[in-house]
Enzyme design. Structure first.
Site, PDB file in Angstrom:
ATOM      1  N   SER A   9       0.830  -1.198   0.000  1.00 17.88           N
ATOM      2  CA  SER A   9       0.000   0.000   0.000  1.00 17.88           C
ATOM      3  C   SER A   9       0.875   1.263   0.000  1.00 17.88           C
ATOM      4  CB  SER A   9      -0.973  -0.053   1.184  1.00 17.88           C
ATOM      5  OG  SER A   9      -2.085   0.773   0.977  1.00 17.88           O
ATOM      6  N   ASP A  16      -6.229  -4.128  -1.614  1.00 20.80           N
ATOM      7  CA  ASP A  16      -5.073  -3.623  -0.857  1.00 20.80           C
ATOM      8  C   ASP A  16      -4.244  -4.748  -0.243  1.00 20.80           C
ATOM      9  OD1 ASP A  16      -3.527  -2.453   1.385  1.00 20.80           O
ATOM     10  OD2 ASP A  16      -4.658  -0.639   0.938  1.00 20.80           O
TER      11      ASP A  16
END
Length: 279
Positions: A43, A184
């Site tokens: 991320s 994610d």
């Protein structure tokens, strides 16, 4: 064993600011985190890890946070937050929890993933090809919940890999790539230290030590690496840093204070690495 891995976790704009502050503090104290043989990013860590891999200095990344550059606007609604928690929290089994979250992401209708691609392109600038050095970018298969670490041999464009790693469930649509849909990379582990298994030494900088849901936290993963014989240094926000970061890790106004708190921690953390970290 390979020599050293730098593992950069997820944490939104504010966690990312704290993280680059840590990296800059380490450099100031004589430890260059970018000298690692392998970089693993999740991320926010995928964005900043990519920039490090291409030679951008931690000091420059830090100064950009202090100057309020590299802004990422993330407008998270209460409804999105509630649905995220409803999907991730009820299940006690990690596999069931991540599958629930993946299903919620696949059925939601947040911003199109191309908007996320635009943000990633802005953050990476003209960095379009994979770097020559080992770089691994994490994402989670929305259908199966399995973690993947993309690299130059994965057949995936760098921008797609970083966007997939940043596709926060229920905020962004899953990123479609390689015939699958990805969310994610921090959805089940915000740090993904387990991907550094087999390294001689690991430095993990993890803005959010614990993922939402019944998943192993960064401290547990670090302990498992140490038990396997890996010299492991884990840096997470201390009390002062948590106060500087606040609860809303999307609040850009918090980034300068978070970066300064990280810088202080990075200087302190260097003592554990100065003799063993590669130069």
């Amino acid at each position: 064993m390979n020599d050293a891995a730098l593992v950069l976790g997820g944490g939104g704009p504010v966690g990312g600011a704290w993280m680059v502050g840590v990296l800059a503090g380490l450099v100031e104290a004589g430890v260059d985190p970018a000298a690692a043989d392998t970089l693993i990013g999740t991320s926010a860590g995928a964005i900043h890890g990519t920039r490090l891999a291409f030679g951008e200095s931690p000091r420059d990344l830090y100064e950009r946070q202090l100057a309020d550059l590299d802004r990422i606007e993330m407008r998270v609604t209460l409804a999105q937050t509630a649905r995220f928690l409803w999907a991730a929290l009820p299940a006690r089994d990690p596999e069931r929890s991540i599958r629930r979250l993946g299903r919620a992401a696949l059925t939601a209708h947040p911003a199109p993933d191309r908007g996320l691609h635009d943000i990633v392109r802005t953050m990476l600038g003209d960095l379009t090809a994979w770097p020559d050095r080992p770089l691994r970018i994490t994402a989670v298969d929305a259908a199966t919940g399995r973690i993947e670490a993309f690299d130059a041999g994965s057949g995936l464009a760098l921008v797609d890999a970083v966007a997939a790693s940043c596709a926060v469930p229920l905020l962004w649509q899953p990123v479609t790539a390689l015939g699958r849909q990805w969310i994610d990379g921090g959805s089940r582990s915000t740090g993904n230290l387990q991907l550094a298994t087999g390294q001689r030494q690991v430095l993990a900088v993890t803005p959010i030590p614990t993922a939402v849901g019944p998943h192993p936290d960064a401290q547990r993963q670090a302990a498992e690496l140490r038990a396997a014989g890996t010299r492991t240094t884990l840096v997470v926000p201390d009390g002062e840093a948590r106060r500087a970061m606040g609860r809303d890790l999307t609040a850009n106004a918090r980034r300068p204070a978070a970066a300064r708190a990280g810088h202080r921690q990075g200087i302190a953390a260097a003592a554990a690495l100065i003799r063993t970290w590669p130069r």
